[in-house]
Design a protein around this motif. Structure first.
Motif, short mmCIF file in Angstrom:
data_model
loop_
_atom_site.label_atom_id
_atom_site.label_comp_id
_atom_site.label_asym_id
_atom_site.label_seq_id
_atom_site.Cartn_x
_atom_site.Cartn_y
_atom_site.Cartn_z
N THR B 8 0.83 -1.20 0.00
CA THR B 8 0.00 0.00 0.00
C THR B 8 0.87 1.25 0.00
O THR B 8 1.96 1.28 0.57
N TYR B 9 0.35 2.26 -0.70
CA TYR B 9 0.99 3.57 -0.75
C TYR B 9 1.14 4.10 0.67
O TYR B 9 0.22 3.92 1.46
N PRO B 10 2.26 4.72 1.04
CA PRO B 10 3.38 5.20 0.21
C PRO B 10 4.56 4.23 0.08
O PRO B 10 5.69 4.69 -0.02
N ASP B 11 4.31 2.95 0.04
CA ASP B 11 5.41 2.00 -0.19
C ASP B 11 6.12 2.34 -1.51
O ASP B 11 5.50 2.33 -2.58
N GLU B 12 7.40 2.64 -1.41
CA GLU B 12 8.16 3.09 -2.59
C GLU B 12 8.23 2.04 -3.69
O GLU B 12 8.45 2.35 -4.85
N ARG B 15 6.39 2.33 -6.88
CA ARG B 15 6.87 3.34 -7.83
C ARG B 15 7.79 2.76 -8.90
O ARG B 15 8.22 3.47 -9.80
N VAL B 99 -4.37 1.75 -2.34
CA VAL B 99 -4.67 3.09 -1.76
C VAL B 99 -5.99 2.98 -1.01
O VAL B 99 -7.03 3.42 -1.49
N ASP B 150 -1.71 9.76 -9.25
CA ASP B 150 -0.90 10.58 -10.16
C ASP B 150 -1.75 11.23 -11.25
O ASP B 150 -1.25 12.08 -11.99
#
Lengths: 172, 167
Positions: B8-12, B15, B99, B150
């Motif tokens: 889950t975000y903000p897991d880099e 990206r 998210v 984004d």
């Protein structure tokens, strides 16, 4: 720090209000939750869910800022309420020649057909001689979308264009 | 078969750009099965992409066949998918297993042409539109390290500027 407040600030719009208010809150160790700012006409309004100390403390921090910026400040204690968001499943668009009562008719009929309104926005466009009214609503159709469509259909006969369509939320 | 942990975000790691699948072996089949088990265990997800479970290869699953009045191509397991044509724009509301507790409006192409491989490496191609095309674009973003966050547009912004869709 588990006290939550709903702050409402209203006044004539000018640049810098949001920065000044949020900086004051930050300096007072308050945390922001959900917030929504909108400009209506020349007027600024914002509602903010804020987590902070006691109400008197929050007021002491914000009152000078509000006075300097000419804003009315209102503070209500609320239940802690993040992660309580409802997801809309219906969108209603209405437009037509501006006349009194459009919003009342649409929302009353829709409410009787099970609509819970989550978001409403309306505006007057066109010319001064021929104003038009535009209304957009998002909500939850608790009795289904067809019920709302049926309830609003008779308004079309009065020259109001009503468009009801589903909002499908994709989870991926 | 296993239900995997969803990043889950903000897991880099969400990206990073995923690489193409090279080997269509038994290990791939097992990972695809786990990915599907994980999708089905979540809250009503119509799609999932491999990077969401920490598997950084270009694999996704989409199935919108359970929705009423939705044109679809059934249950799709797509390996190394490529969108070859885009047409039109549509705004729709999206959420994501990665998210939690947030949904927002995103502009996507209304129609796409898609080429991919199936789980055994055989070529597939599709013309798709609407909700299914949106699901594919959402999942393909994961393969390139993008999230719907984004691409958010304001919920109060009904008219949006046309722009070239990022490939």
């Amino acid at each position: 720090m588990s006290n939550w407040y709903m702050l409402t600030l209203v006044g004539k719009d000018r640049p810098g209000i949001v920065a000044a208010v949020t900086t004051a809150l930050f300096d007072a160790d308050c945390n922001l939750g959900e917030s929504s700012m909108i400009r209506l006409g020349q007027n600024f309004s914002v509602m903010m869910m804020v987590e902070g100390g006691d109400e008197a403390g929050v007021r002491a921090v914000l009152q000078p800022v509000a006075e300097r910026l000419g804003l009315a400040l209102h503070i209500d204690a609320i239940d802690p309420g993040l992660h309580q968001r409802l997801v809309p499943d219906v969108c209603i668009r209405v437009h037509g020649a501006d006349r009194a009562g459009i919003v009342a008719q649409v929302t009353t009929r829709a409410e009787q057909a099970g609509l819970n309104i989550l978001d409403l926005e309306s505006d007057v466009g066109g010319t001064e001689q021929q104003p038009i009214y535009i209304l957009q609503i998002e909500g939850v159709a608790e009795q289904g979308i067809d019920a709302i469509q049926t309830a609003l259909a008779p308004l079309q006969a009065d020259g109001v264009k009503v468009d009801v369509h589903p909002i499908e939320t994709l989870i991926g | 078969m296993a239900v995997l942990e969803i990043l889950t975000y903000p897991d880099e790691r969400l990206r990073q750009v995923s690489g193409p699948v090279q080997q269509f072996d038994a290990a791939l089949q097992a990972r695809i099965d786990d990915l599907e088990d994980t999708r089905l265990a979540g809250p009503g997800a119509v799609g999932i992409a491999a990077p969401q479970v920490g598997w950084f290869e270009r694999v996704l699953i989409v199935d919108v066949s359970g929705r009423k009045k939705t044109r679809n191509h059934g249950h799709l397991i797509l390996v190394n998918p490529e969108i070859t044509e885009w047409d039109g724009f549509a705004m729709g509301r999206e959420g994501c297993l990665s998210v939690p507790d947030y949904t927002g409006n995103v502009v996507r192409a209304e129609r796409i042409q898609l080429e991919a491989l199936d789980r055994h490496g055989e070529p597939l191609s599709f013309d798709m539109d609407g909700f299914e095309a949106r699901a594919i674009q959402h999942e393909m973003d994961h393969l390139d390290g993008l999230l719907f966050l984004d691409r958010l547009v304001s919920r109060r912004q009904d008219l949006f500027q046309r722009k070239v869709y990022k490939q």
